[in-house]
Scaffold this active site. Structure first.
Site, PDB file in Angstrom:
ATOM      1  CB  CYS A 118      -0.954   0.006   1.192  1.00  0.00           C
ATOM      2  SG  CYS A 118      -2.106  -1.379   1.166  1.00  0.00           S
ATOM      3  CG  HIS A 258      -3.095   3.725   1.674  1.00  0.00           C
ATOM      4  ND1 HIS A 258      -3.546   3.267   0.464  1.00  0.00           N
ATOM      5  CD2 HIS A 258      -3.183   2.687   2.537  1.00  0.00           C
ATOM      6  CE1 HIS A 258      -3.891   1.990   0.590  1.00  0.00           C
ATOM      7  NE2 HIS A 258      -3.675   1.619   1.847  1.00  0.00           N
ATOM      8  CG  ASN A 288      -6.503  -0.605   1.001  1.00  0.00           C
ATOM      9  OD1 ASN A 288      -5.790  -0.215   0.073  1.00  0.00           O
ATOM     10  ND2 ASN A 288      -6.003  -1.001   2.165  1.00  0.00           N
TER      11      ASN A 288
HETATM   12  N1  ACO Z   1     -18.263  -8.144   9.044  1.00  0.00           N
HETATM   13  C1  ACO Z   1     -18.767  -8.360  10.256  1.00  0.00           C
HETATM   14  N2  ACO Z   1     -18.021  -8.661  11.323  1.00  0.00           N
HETATM   15  C2  ACO Z   1     -16.690  -8.700  11.153  1.00  0.00           C
HETATM   16  C3  ACO Z   1     -16.095  -8.475   9.900  1.00  0.00           C
HETATM   17  C4  ACO Z   1     -16.948  -8.181   8.812  1.00  0.00           C
HETATM   18  N3  ACO Z   1     -16.471  -7.930   7.582  1.00  0.00           N
HETATM   19  N4  ACO Z   1     -14.756  -8.596  10.048  1.00  0.00           N
HETATM   20  C5  ACO Z   1     -14.512  -8.885  11.324  1.00  0.00           C
HETATM   21  N5  ACO Z   1     -15.685  -8.949  12.003  1.00  0.00           N
HETATM   22  C6  ACO Z   1     -15.900  -9.254  13.401  1.00  0.00           C
HETATM   23  C7  ACO Z   1     -14.746 -10.009  14.014  1.00  0.00           C
HETATM   24  O1  ACO Z   1     -14.850 -11.376  13.760  1.00  0.00           O
HETATM   25  C8  ACO Z   1     -14.919  -9.679  15.478  1.00  0.00           C
HETATM   26  O2  ACO Z   1     -15.945 -10.494  15.982  1.00  0.00           O
HETATM   27  P1  ACO Z   1     -15.797 -11.158  17.444  1.00  0.00           P
HETATM   28  O3  ACO Z   1     -15.725  -9.995  18.384  1.00  0.00           O
HETATM   29  O4  ACO Z   1     -17.034 -11.958  17.546  1.00  0.00           O
HETATM   30  O5  ACO Z   1     -14.544 -11.960  17.378  1.00  0.00           O
HETATM   31  C9  ACO Z   1     -15.449  -8.251  15.458  1.00  0.00           C
HETATM   32  O6  ACO Z   1     -15.966  -8.035  14.137  1.00  0.00           O
HETATM   33  C10 ACO Z   1     -14.378  -7.220  15.759  1.00  0.00           C
HETATM   34  O7  ACO Z   1     -13.247  -7.531  14.943  1.00  0.00           O
HETATM   35  P2  ACO Z   1     -11.959  -6.668  14.982  1.00  0.00           P
HETATM   36  O8  ACO Z   1     -10.970  -7.219  13.971  1.00  0.00           O
HETATM   37  O9  ACO Z   1     -11.496  -6.507  16.378  1.00  0.00           O
HETATM   38  O10 ACO Z   1     -12.550  -5.295  14.454  1.00  0.00           O
HETATM   39  P3  ACO Z   1     -11.875  -3.882  14.388  1.00  0.00           P
HETATM   40  O11 ACO Z   1     -12.698  -2.900  15.076  1.00  0.00           O
HETATM   41  O12 ACO Z   1     -10.414  -3.946  14.699  1.00  0.00           O
HETATM   42  O13 ACO Z   1     -12.018  -3.553  12.843  1.00  0.00           O
HETATM   43  C11 ACO Z   1     -10.696  -3.577  10.833  1.00  0.00           C
HETATM   44  C12 ACO Z   1     -11.407  -4.404  11.892  1.00  0.00           C
HETATM   45  C13 ACO Z   1     -11.723  -2.761  10.079  1.00  0.00           C
HETATM   46  C14 ACO Z   1      -9.976  -4.507   9.893  1.00  0.00           C
HETATM   47  C15 ACO Z   1      -9.709  -2.627  11.528  1.00  0.00           C
HETATM   48  O14 ACO Z   1      -8.892  -3.340  12.433  1.00  0.00           O
HETATM   49  C16 ACO Z   1      -8.855  -1.922  10.556  1.00  0.00           C
HETATM   50  O15 ACO Z   1      -9.298  -1.123   9.772  1.00  0.00           O
HETATM   51  N6  ACO Z   1      -7.528  -2.162  10.602  1.00  0.00           N
HETATM   52  C17 ACO Z   1      -6.634  -1.575   9.664  1.00  0.00           C
HETATM   53  C18 ACO Z   1      -6.401  -2.589   8.641  1.00  0.00           C
HETATM   54  C19 ACO Z   1      -6.281  -2.034   7.292  1.00  0.00           C
HETATM   55  O16 ACO Z   1      -6.663  -0.938   6.972  1.00  0.00           O
HETATM   56  N7  ACO Z   1      -5.749  -2.852   6.443  1.00  0.00           N
HETATM   57  C20 ACO Z   1      -5.639  -2.523   5.087  1.00  0.00           C
HETATM   58  C21 ACO Z   1      -4.338  -2.952   4.577  1.00  0.00           C
HETATM   59  S1  ACO Z   1      -3.056  -2.106   5.304  1.00  0.00           S
HETATM   60  C22 ACO Z   1      -3.188  -0.633   4.819  1.00  0.00           C
HETATM   61  O17 ACO Z   1      -3.629  -0.396   3.732  1.00  0.00           O
HETATM   62  C23 ACO Z   1      -2.811   0.367   5.746  1.00  0.00           C
END
Ligand code: ACO
Length: 331
Positions: A118, A258, A288
């Site tokens: 990214c 980004h 993304n």
């Molecule tokens: N739909 C519904 N529920 C979901 C989904 C989904 N798509 N994905 C995960 N969940 C659930 C999980 O299973 C978890 O359930 P549980 O509590 O029963 O175990 C719950 O939602 C919370 O999951 P978390 O992973 O803790 O959620 P979080 O609030 O951290 O959000 C996310 C997840 C959106 C991925 C966040 O961590 C994030 O944005 N991180 C940055 C990652 C990123 O941007 N990556 C892109 C590539 S890197 C870059 O470009 C910078």
């Protein structure tokens, strides 16, 4: 170029391309346990574009490049450096950049790919800028292009909902001492790149040509860890970029981040004290697109004529590696 004057890289054109197929969050609800509400609340993403079967990263890149060439009003034969930032090359080799070069009808120049996930576009801008500054090239086509959907595990709702496909392209030209209307230097003012391979595991694919011959692997991500690193590392590289140019946060006119997650983007805007209308956001519609996200955002902003000559435009990105970086441009 005047002898003795260090050239600077000026943006002379922007282009982009998005595949025809739009997949809304609701369309994903039937194939995985997720919801439009969850995705919008956690990420700000509402839809993404997905490349058609047989539509390759180079096809997207060529379309974006043609748009950038048309925007600049120049012919591909004037380009002497093609850098493609991508994590999803058409083939393991040759470089997608050489396919783009051939597709544009170019028969000369330098062409290679950059792999920084990214952060790839910011890395590619820095590399192209250095080529232009030392005089090794005069006109660079810097592309971010991805068919990231093909690296996804569609049974992993934690990562599959986040990504999309697309391409953006920027043309840079070396100009001797370019200035804006107030006599301030224009073009790329500075670039700042970082990497820390200790965090490979936070975001990676579980395969590749050397480790799993015949299988490219799919994305594995620790979302929380990436989120934590993103806030910390982007804040620090933005501080570094502003300090290098003796700029106060209030002197940044536009943030072009980004496009990974709306919450990360809003956090960075708050840190800079930038109002929402000064932040270019496409994540809601594009999701993304990895290396393509910043040039797609630049394309959109320039089509809407949002930047004025002399504006300070700040690019920042973080991605797998971990890699991260920033680029300061006076438009
Ligand atoms: N739909 C519904 N529920 C979901 C989904 C989904 N798509 N994905 C995960 N969940 C659930 C999980 O299973 C978890 O359930 P549980 O509590 O029963 O175990 C719950 O939602 C919370 O999951 P978390 O992973 O803790 O959620 P979080 O609030 O951290 O959000 C996310 C997840 C959106 C991925 C966040 O961590 C994030 O944005 N991180 C940055 C990652 C990123 O941007 N990556 C892109 C590539 S890197 C870059 O470009 C910078």
């Amino acid at each position: 170029m005047n002898p003795g004057t260090a050239p600077r890289s000026v943006v002379i054109g922007c282009g982009g391309y998005l595949p025809a197929k739009v997949v809304a969050n609701r369309d994903l609800e039937s194939s995985m346990e997720t919801s439009d509400d969850w995705i919008v609340e956690r990420t700000g993403i509402r839809q993404r574009y997905i490349a058609a079967d047989g539509e390759l990263t180079s096809d997207l890149a060529i379309a974006a490049s043609r748009a950038a060439l048309a925007d600049a009003g120049i012919d591909a034969s004037e380009v002497d450096l093609v850098v493609v930032a991508t994590t999803t090359p058409d083939q393991t080799f040759p470089a997608t950049a050489t396919r783009v070069q051939a597709g544009l009808g170019m028969v000369a120049g330098i062409a290679f790919d950059v792999q920084a996930v990214c952060s790839g576009f910011v890395y590619a801008m820095a590399i192209a800028d250095n080529f232009l500054r030392v005089g090794q090239a005069r006109t660079a086509l810097v592309i971010g292009a991805e068919t990231f959907s093909r690296l996804l595990d569609w049974s992993d709702r934690g990562s599959a909902v986040l990504f999309g496909d697309g391409a953006g392209a920027v043309l840079l030209r070396a100009e001797a001492d370019p200035r804006d209307g107030q006599g301030r230097p224009r073009g790329i003012l500075s670039t700042h790149l970082h990497a820390d391979g200790r965090f490979n595991e936070a975001l990676h694919t579980d395969g590749g040509p050397s480790s799993t011959p015949g299988r490219v692997g799919v994305v594995k991500m620790n979302g929380r860890e990436v989120f934590r690193h993103a806030v910390e590392k982007l804040s620090s590289v933005v501080e570094e970029a502003l300090a290098a140019n003796a700029l106060a946060p209030s002197q940044v006119d536009w943030l072009v981040p980004h496009q990974a997650n709306r919450r990360i983007i809003d956090g960075m805007a708050r840190k800079l004290g930038l109002p929402p209308e000064r932040v270019v956001v496409t994540v809601d519609r594009h999701a993304n697109t990895s290396a393509a996200s910043i040039p797609l955002a630049l394309w959109e902003a320039t089509r809407e004529r949002r930047f004025a000559r002399g504006d300070v435009v700040l690019l920042e990105a973080i991605g797998g590696g971990l890699t991260w970086g920033a680029c300061v441009i006076r438009w």
